[in-house]
Design a protein around this motif. Structure first.
Motif, PDB file in Angstrom:
ATOM      1  N   SER A  14     -50.679  26.344  54.546  1.00  0.00           N
ATOM      2  CA  SER A  14     -50.078  26.399  53.213  1.00  0.00           C
ATOM      3  C   SER A  14     -48.734  27.115  53.249  1.00  0.00           C
ATOM      4  N   VAL A  15     -48.615  28.129  54.120  1.00  0.00           N
ATOM      5  CA  VAL A  15     -47.321  28.799  54.278  1.00  0.00           C
ATOM      6  C   VAL A  15     -46.308  27.823  54.852  1.00  0.00           C
ATOM      7  N   MET A  16     -46.707  27.012  55.837  1.00  0.00           N
ATOM      8  CA  MET A  16     -45.797  26.037  56.438  1.00  0.00           C
ATOM      9  C   MET A  16     -45.397  24.969  55.417  1.00  0.00           C
ATOM     10  N   VAL A  17     -46.351  24.552  54.589  1.00  0.00           N
ATOM     11  CA  VAL A  17     -46.032  23.565  53.559  1.00  0.00           C
ATOM     12  C   VAL A  17     -45.045  24.155  52.565  1.00  0.00           C
ATOM     13  N   ARG A  18     -45.234  25.402  52.209  1.00  0.00           N
ATOM     14  CA  ARG A  18     -44.299  26.050  51.283  1.00  0.00           C
ATOM     15  C   ARG A  18     -42.912  26.150  51.904  1.00  0.00           C
ATOM     16  N   LEU A  19     -42.851  26.508  53.171  1.00  0.00           N
ATOM     17  CA  LEU A  19     -41.548  26.588  53.831  1.00  0.00           C
ATOM     18  C   LEU A  19     -40.916  25.206  53.937  1.00  0.00           C
ATOM     19  N   THR A  20     -41.716  24.210  54.250  1.00  0.00           N
ATOM     20  CA  THR A  20     -41.204  22.851  54.330  1.00  0.00           C
ATOM     21  C   THR A  20     -40.734  22.394  52.956  1.00  0.00           C
ATOM     22  N   GLY A  21     -41.468  22.719  51.911  1.00  0.00           N
ATOM     23  CA  GLY A  21     -41.053  22.374  50.557  1.00  0.00           C
ATOM     24  C   GLY A  21     -39.747  23.055  50.189  1.00  0.00           C
ATOM     25  N   ALA A  22     -39.576  24.322  50.579  1.00  0.00           N
ATOM     26  CA  ALA A  22     -38.333  25.038  50.308  1.00  0.00           C
ATOM     27  C   ALA A  22     -37.179  24.413  51.070  1.00  0.00           C
ATOM     28  N   ALA A  23     -37.432  24.014  52.318  1.00  0.00           N
ATOM     29  CA  ALA A  23     -36.384  23.369  53.106  1.00  0.00           C
ATOM     30  C   ALA A  23     -36.000  22.031  52.478  1.00  0.00           C
ATOM     31  N   LEU A  24     -36.990  21.296  51.989  1.00  0.00           N
ATOM     32  CA  LEU A  24     -36.717  20.023  51.347  1.00  0.00           C
ATOM     33  C   LEU A  24     -35.904  20.225  50.074  1.00  0.00           C
ATOM     34  N   GLU A  25     -36.262  21.212  49.283  1.00  0.00           N
ATOM     35  CA  GLU A  25     -35.513  21.499  48.065  1.00  0.00           C
ATOM     36  C   GLU A  25     -34.080  21.923  48.390  1.00  0.00           C
ATOM     37  N   SER A  26     -33.910  22.699  49.440  1.00  0.00           N
ATOM     38  CA  SER A  26     -32.560  23.114  49.858  1.00  0.00           C
ATOM     39  C   SER A  26     -31.742  21.900  50.274  1.00  0.00           C
ATOM     40  N   PHE A  27     -32.369  20.990  51.022  1.00  0.00           N
ATOM     41  CA  PHE A  27     -31.678  19.780  51.448  1.00  0.00           C
ATOM     42  C   PHE A  27     -31.284  18.929  50.233  1.00  0.00           C
ATOM     43  N   LYS A  28     -32.202  18.747  49.300  1.00  0.00           N
ATOM     44  CA  LYS A  28     -31.911  17.946  48.115  1.00  0.00           C
ATOM     45  C   LYS A  28     -30.781  18.577  47.303  1.00  0.00           C
ATOM     46  N   PHE A  29     -30.779  19.898  47.190  1.00  0.00           N
ATOM     47  CA  PHE A  29     -29.721  20.575  46.455  1.00  0.00           C
ATOM     48  C   PHE A  29     -28.376  20.398  47.151  1.00  0.00           C
ATOM     49  N   ALA A  30     -28.381  20.479  48.480  1.00  0.00           N
ATOM     50  CA  ALA A  30     -27.140  20.288  49.245  1.00  0.00           C
ATOM     51  C   ALA A  30     -26.605  18.873  49.049  1.00  0.00           C
ATOM     52  N   VAL A  31     -27.486  17.888  49.068  1.00  0.00           N
ATOM     53  CA  VAL A  31     -27.058  16.505  48.845  1.00  0.00           C
ATOM     54  C   VAL A  31     -26.550  16.335  47.415  1.00  0.00           C
ATOM     55  N   TYR A  32     -27.240  16.961  46.473  1.00  0.00           N
ATOM     56  CA  TYR A  32     -26.853  16.902  45.059  1.00  0.00           C
ATOM     57  C   TYR A  32     -25.432  17.421  44.863  1.00  0.00           C
TER      58      TYR A  32
END
Length: 85
Positions: free
Chosen positions: A11-29
């Motif tokens: 669950s910690v890894m999923v949370r980190l992966t989710g945060a990385a995904l959100e960071s990537f989406k924000f960067a693309v945005y």
């Protein structure tokens, strides 16, 4: 020290992966509009094409001008001289 179970580590890894995904989406945005603006603004031929393609306001051809105040007063005075009210 307490050992974490595999489930809690996952669950910690999923949370980190989710945060990385959100960071990537924000960067693309942020990157896409900025890069497109730079591409269009610094390329004169592209900018000209966009301006010609997106003519939002199309004005009709100019018609005859309305009479000036002096011309209106002249017409009023002419009608008074002719006897009209």
């Amino acid at each position: 020290a307490r050992k974490r179970s595999k489930k809690s580590r996952r669950s910690v890894m999923v949370r980190l992966t989710g945060a990385a995904l959100e960071s990537f989406k924000f960067a693309v945005y942020l990157a896409v509009p900025i890069s497109l603006t730079v591409f269009v603004a610094y390329n004169p031929s592209t900018l000209e094409k966009v301006i010609k393609n997106r003519m939002y306001v199309v004005y009709p051809p100019e018609g005859p001008r309305p009479p000036t105040n002096e011309e209106l007063w002249e017409k009023i005075n002419e009608r008074k001289k002719k006897g009209g009210s």
